[in-house]
Design an enzyme around this catalytic site. Structure first.
Site, mmCIF file in Angstrom:
data_model
loop_
_atom_site.group_PDB
_atom_site.id
_atom_site.type_symbol
_atom_site.label_atom_id
_atom_site.label_comp_id
_atom_site.label_asym_id
_atom_site.label_seq_id
_atom_site.Cartn_x
_atom_site.Cartn_y
_atom_site.Cartn_z
ATOM 1 N N ARG A 194 1.756 -3.871 -12.813
ATOM 2 C CA ARG A 194 0.218 -3.039 -12.914
ATOM 3 C C ARG A 194 0.423 -1.869 -13.657
ATOM 4 N NH1 ARG A 194 -0.636 -0.493 -7.059
ATOM 5 N NH2 ARG A 194 1.207 0.857 -6.702
ATOM 6 N N ASN A 203 -7.101 3.316 -9.981
ATOM 7 C CA ASN A 203 -5.752 3.415 -9.259
ATOM 8 C C ASN A 203 -4.773 3.893 -10.066
ATOM 9 O OD1 ASN A 203 -5.325 3.040 -6.050
ATOM 10 N ND2 ASN A 203 -3.442 2.002 -7.008
ATOM 11 N N GLU A 204 -5.087 5.457 -8.626
ATOM 12 C CA GLU A 204 -4.247 7.098 -9.331
ATOM 13 C C GLU A 204 -3.679 6.960 -10.836
ATOM 14 O OE1 GLU A 204 -0.790 5.152 -7.046
ATOM 15 O OE2 GLU A 204 -1.530 6.485 -5.014
ATOM 16 N N GLU A 237 -5.595 6.761 1.485
ATOM 17 C CA GLU A 237 -4.128 5.886 1.017
ATOM 18 C C GLU A 237 -2.292 7.791 1.689
ATOM 19 O OE1 GLU A 237 -1.818 3.884 -1.799
ATOM 20 O OE2 GLU A 237 -4.033 3.858 -2.925
ATOM 21 N N TRP A 254 9.771 1.714 -1.541
ATOM 22 C CA TRP A 254 9.567 2.329 -2.632
ATOM 23 C C TRP A 254 10.408 3.660 -2.901
ATOM 24 C CZ3 TRP A 254 7.834 7.360 -3.320
ATOM 25 C CH2 TRP A 254 6.588 7.201 -2.338
ATOM 26 N N GLU A 303 5.420 -5.031 -2.545
ATOM 27 C CA GLU A 303 5.060 -4.173 -1.597
ATOM 28 C C GLU A 303 4.968 -4.735 0.224
ATOM 29 O OE1 GLU A 303 2.729 -0.688 -3.613
ATOM 30 O OE2 GLU A 303 1.304 -2.281 -2.576
ATOM 31 N N LYS A 304 6.415 -6.197 0.469
ATOM 32 C CA LYS A 304 6.039 -6.936 1.909
ATOM 33 C C LYS A 304 6.021 -6.160 1.867
ATOM 34 C CE LYS A 304 8.906 -10.010 -0.179
ATOM 35 N NZ LYS A 304 8.500 -9.577 -2.011
ATOM 36 N N HIS A 358 6.188 -2.660 2.171
ATOM 37 C CA HIS A 358 6.304 -1.909 3.504
ATOM 38 C C HIS A 358 4.620 -2.204 4.087
ATOM 39 C CE1 HIS A 358 3.050 1.819 2.209
ATOM 40 N NE2 HIS A 358 3.617 2.036 1.268
HETATM 41 C C1 GLA Z 1 0.349 3.881 -3.994
HETATM 42 C C2 GLA Z 1 -0.906 2.701 -4.420
HETATM 43 C C3 GLA Z 1 -0.943 1.218 -3.315
HETATM 44 C C4 GLA Z 1 0.528 0.934 -3.045
HETATM 45 C C5 GLA Z 1 1.228 2.269 -2.436
HETATM 46 C C6 GLA Z 1 2.254 2.272 -1.903
HETATM 47 O O1 GLA Z 1 -0.473 4.891 -3.398
HETATM 48 O O2 GLA Z 1 -2.393 3.399 -4.582
HETATM 49 O O3 GLA Z 1 -1.602 0.574 -4.291
HETATM 50 O O4 GLA Z 1 1.037 0.792 -3.995
HETATM 51 O O5 GLA Z 1 1.488 3.480 -3.671
HETATM 52 O O6 GLA Z 1 2.513 2.969 -1.238
#
Ligand code: GLA
Ligand code: ZN
Length: 673
Positions: free
Chosen positions: A114, A152-153, A312, A320, A360-361, A363
């Site tokens: 991504r 996103n971020e 979040e 990670w 991310e399974k 997480h």
């Molecule tokens: C970031 C992303 C999320 C996810 C989290 C996992 O903050 O915005 O989509 O990947 O990390 O910690």
């Protein structure tokens, strides 16, 4: 004018990223039922859904999202709707392979993760505008819609691209910034190593070079890359404002420097309607609650002190980091409520239901693989109830005691290559000063070096190597008018182009500090120096020393050994109505605490010695009243003195005199007027 809080949300925000496209629709009904059980008030949807929403170019499949938003609305759950522009579909890259970003050494990234985006790419910009427009037209007035979540971020996982479109875009940005190539030559100091340009067309991004490249070029590339991301954010935001009037627009920040260091959040804070942040504990053995508090204070500061929203964090471990421990019982609530104490109007998570597939399974999530008969789920339900009883704090503001100066441009400059010592880590100094203030139970606002500082009795400059003349003047005026300033070594050295200020170091701060620094003398690895105080007591420093020449400042502590023996180590300059402290070595925790103690005395800040270590006490106040948060991160029961009577909101009990806060617990008292 758009709202500055999620539209229609009457409680604190509680929920998470909700990715129902990973599940059959039958599961959605269980989701909303459990969301209600947990007290979820808002979820973030659609952040990565571009490929589902636009399966082929220009054809949209909105049916599933229609059904989802309607379902959430029926259950009274507000929606933070993503624009999916961080995850362009595979078909897009087939048509626009040049939209894949290129690294400084020329590697072009591939599709399959991504955030693989060249933000200068015209094809990307057009496609992002089109999907944003389609979403805004379809859902701009949907009754469930509370907030737009753009992208996103920004800045992770790719902060800058070095491709040819970016090179052309960079040249346009430089021409706009400098006007003429001569101005640029001057600013970049291209007389050095024969780097002079005669035309903007000769300039490239700072791609891989045989040895160190031009530092001013590298610094400007950071600024350019940040500005480019902001252009794309604005493009989407303006579409949303036009087609979905009144609904606030945000993008989730990652203010903690260790998680994203490429974004100038001071600039971004002015662009969003509501500041939102993502925060994950870095489990490297240090006190994670201190790091969390720092990120939350920084986020609030970026929001100008207004309430913001934690969009979040994690219910338990992430997946990670090299090692991803679970959170201890109660830790999730302490984490969540510490963000709330420091100004967040809610606590949201990544993510609602733990994924079975994909990266991310492992997480953690609000609803874990193990289902509802789990500790995490029980704590989630409990947190939902706690947040519900804290509703009155919505809209109130956190009260800060002191300011710490912070500037992303200075971080970028400090991290360029070929500095006097690689052991000097500016981030380490910021953390250390923050931790020392935290341990004195002082609440910190972060401030830009050119901001109005007059409301703070004490201002700390942990390490600000790059400082404009305007910032230097600002600090001088602050001290003249009665402020107390504490400055750590290697601050105020260069201007905005990474050029050393004229005259002796520290150019931007000489006058306010009443001294000059003749020479830096960094120490070898592991080397320490002793410094002695007026009463013969001793402190120690490492990493850095300097030959300081007082020019108005008094020497308070002196180097006892090393090359700088006999020279001042800590000085104090009474200037106008205030005083300015300078420390020219890296003090350990004990030394920092002593230094801040003397400065706090000068500033008239009374010690809060009656509070135990690791018991965090923070106040929020506003129209709905004054609220005292007490968070006990320690393993011992604690008592917190109360200056007024009140009601504890989580237990409903009356509180007066001393508030008992059991080990690991959180208490929030609404104080009577
Ligand atoms: C970031 C992303 C999320 C996810 C989290 C996992 O903050 O915005 O989509 O990947 O990390 O910690
Ligand atoms: Zn590019």
């Amino acid at each position: 004018m758009p709202d500055t809080t999620p539209t229609g949300l009457t409680r604190l925000a509680f929920g998470g990223d909700y990715n129902p496209e990973q599940w059959p629709e039958s599961v959605w009904h269980e989701d909303v039922r459990l969301m209600r059980e947990a007290g979820v008030t808002m979820v973030s949807v659609g952040i990565f859904s571009w490929a589902l929403l636009e399966p082929t170019p220009g054809t949209y499949e909105f049916g599933w999202l229609d059904r989802l938003l309607d379902l959430l609305h029926e259950h009274g759950i507000r929606v933070d709707l993503g624009t999916p522009t961080v995850a362009p579909p595979a078909w897009f890259y087939r048509a626009h392979p040049d939209a894949l970003p290129v690294t400084a050494d020329g590697t072009r990234y591939e599709f399959g993760s991504r955030g693989a985006i060249c933000h200068s790419n015209a094809g990307y910009r057009a496609a992002a505008a089109a999907i944003t427009t389609a979403l805004a037209e379809r859902y701009g007035a949907h009754p469930a819609l509370a907030l737009w979540h753009v992208h996103n971020e920004y800045g992770v996982p790719v902060s800058a691209c070095y491709c040819d479109s970016c090179a052309a875009h960079f040249r346009r940005w430089l021409a706009g910034t400098y006007g003429t190539v001569d101005e640029l030559n001057e600013a970049w100091g291209t007389a050095f190593w024969g780097q002079r340009y005669t035309d903007f067309g000769q300039i490239n991004p700072p791609r891989a070079t045989p040895t160190v490249g031009n530092p001013a070029q590298a610094l400007d590339y950071k600024r350019f890359a940040d500005a480019t991301l902001r252009e794309n954010f604005r493009m989407e935001r303006d579409i949303l404002h036009r087609l979905s009037p009144g609904i606030p627009v945000t993008t989730n920040f990652m203010t903690a420097l260790s998680q994203c260091d490429s974004i100038d959040y001071w600039a971004w804070g002015r662009e969003v309607d509501l500041v939102t942040n993502d925060h994950y504990l870095i489990t490297d053995g240090r006190r994670t609650h201190v790091n969390l508090a720092m990120a939350a204070d920084l986020t609030r500061s970026v929001a100008g002190g207004a309430p913001w929203l934690l969009l979040e964090h994690s219910t338990s471990g992430v997946n990670w980091q090299p090692r991803n421990p679970a959170k201890a019982p109660g830790q999730m609530a302490r984490n969540s409520l510490a963000h709330v104490a420091r100004g967040s109007d809610g606590a949201m998570f990544f993510q609602w239901r733990q994924s079975r597939r994909g990266a991310e399974k492992f997480h953690s999530a609000m609803l874990p693989h193990g289902g509802t008969d789990t500790r995490v789920w029980r704590e989630v339900v409990e947190l939902g109830a706690s947040l519900d009883s804290l509703s009155p704090i919505r809209g109130t503001r956190t009260q800060a005691d002191v300011a710490v100066l912070w500037d992303w441009h200075s971080w970028w400059a400090q991290n360029l290559q070929w500095r006097p010592s690689e052991d000097h880590d500016p981030r380490e100094r910021a953390d250390a000063f923050y931790e020392a203030l935290y341990d004195r139970h002082l609440t910190v606002d972060f401030a830009h070096p050119e901001a109005d500082l007059s409301r703070y009795p004490l201002v700390v400059v942990p390490a600000l190597y790059l400082m404009t003349e305007a910032a230097g003047n600002n600090l001088e005026e602050y001290v003249e008018n009665g402020g107390t300033l504490v400055v750590s070594y290697f601050s105020g050295i260069v201007d905005e182009h990474d050029a050393v200020h004229e005259g002796p170091y520290p150019g931007a701060l000489r006058d306010v500090l009443g001294l000059t620094v003749e020479e830096f003398s960094p120490l070898l690895k592991g080397e320490r120096v002793r410094i002695t105080g007026p009463d013969g007591s001793e402190l120690s420093g490492d990493v850095w020393t300097e030959f300081v020449v007082p020019r108005g400042a008094e020497t308070v502590w002196t180097y006892a050994d090393g090359l700088t023996a006999g020279h001042p180590a800590i000085t104090r300059h009474r200037h106008g109505e205030g005083s300015a402290w300078y420390v020219s070595t890296r003090l350990d925790v004990h030394g920092l605490d002593a230094l801040l103690g003397w400065a706090a005395d000068d500033a008239g800040i009374a010690p809060r010695a009656d509070l135990p270590r690791d018991v965090e006490v923070v106040c929020r106040a506003g129209e709905s009243g004054a609220f005292l948060f007490a968070i006990n991160h320690s393993a011992l029961d604690a008592k917190v003195p109360l200056e007024a009577h009140g009601t504890e909101l989580l237990t409903g009990e009356g509180a007066a005199g001393h508030l008992g806060v059991p080990a690991g617990a959180v208490r929030v008292v609404r104080l009577d007027d």
